[in-house]
Design a protein around this motif. Structure first.
Motif, PDB file in Angstrom:
ATOM      1  N   ASP A  76       0.553  -1.135   0.066  1.00  0.00           N
ATOM      2  CA  ASP A  76       0.719  -0.322  -0.012  1.00  0.00           C
ATOM      3  C   ASP A  76       0.504   1.124   0.245  1.00  0.00           C
ATOM      4  N   HIS A  77       0.251   2.176  -0.337  1.00  0.00           N
ATOM      5  CA  HIS A  77       0.713   3.938  -0.532  1.00  0.00           C
ATOM      6  C   HIS A  77       2.921   3.405  -1.525  1.00  0.00           C
ATOM      7  N   TRP A  78       3.585   2.379  -2.001  1.00  0.00           N
ATOM      8  CA  TRP A  78       4.457   2.533  -2.023  1.00  0.00           C
ATOM      9  C   TRP A  78       5.430   3.569  -3.298  1.00  0.00           C
ATOM     10  N   GLU A  79       5.993   4.007  -2.347  1.00  0.00           N
ATOM     11  CA  GLU A  79       6.294   5.313  -3.833  1.00  0.00           C
ATOM     12  C   GLU A  79       8.084   5.780  -3.629  1.00  0.00           C
ATOM     13  N   ILE A  80       8.299   5.380  -4.627  1.00  0.00           N
ATOM     14  CA  ILE A  80      10.425   5.746  -5.695  1.00  0.00           C
ATOM     15  C   ILE A  80      10.469   6.786  -6.326  1.00  0.00           C
TER      16      ILE A  80
END
Length: 136
Positions: A76-80
């Motif tokens: 969930d809500h994985w951002e790079i």
């Protein structure tokens, strides 16, 4: 005590974590080293996927080190913030946020040279935590 990496069900070549150190009962740190194999094809997101996998493997190592293994049940809500390139060493920190029986929620961050470049939340489940149904 055995090495933290030796208790992970994923072993080379499927283990994405290259180092792991338990910091407390609810925190673990580790390292993901992006190799040329992770970034083989231009435009491929393989290295970013392997970084996500490394974070999930560390979470699993923290939750299931005594049991052997668990299952990734959600991200969930994985951002790079930027592409991961061959040679990048990402320092990962994972925190256990909550546990509900055999279900676990973790938050994680990763940084290169002390600059945070990735963050996300991971959900893991122990093998016996699914809903049980009985035949009648």
């Amino acid at each position: 005590m055995a090495s933290w990496l030796s208790v992970f069900p994923h072993q080379i070549p499927f283990r994405a974590v290259s180092a792991a150190t338990k910091r407390s009962a609810d925190s673990i740190e580790g390292m993901f080293l992006c190799t040329a194999n992770d970034a083989l094809s231009k435009g491929s997101r393989t290295s970013e996927l392997m970084l996500c996998e490394a974070m999930a493997q560390l979470a699993g190592g923290l939750a299931f080190h005594a049991e052997g293994h668990g299952f990734l049940s959600g991200i969930d809500h994985w951002e790079i913030d930027r592409p991961i390139m061959a040679g990048d060493a990402v320092k990962i920190t994972i925190h256990l946020e909550a546990s509900f029986g055999g279900l676990y929620r973790f938050s994680g961050t990763g940084s290169i040279d002390d600059v945070e470049i990735v963050r996300g939340r991971f959900y893991l489940a122990s093998p016996g935590s699914g809903s049980e149904t009985s035949e009648q």
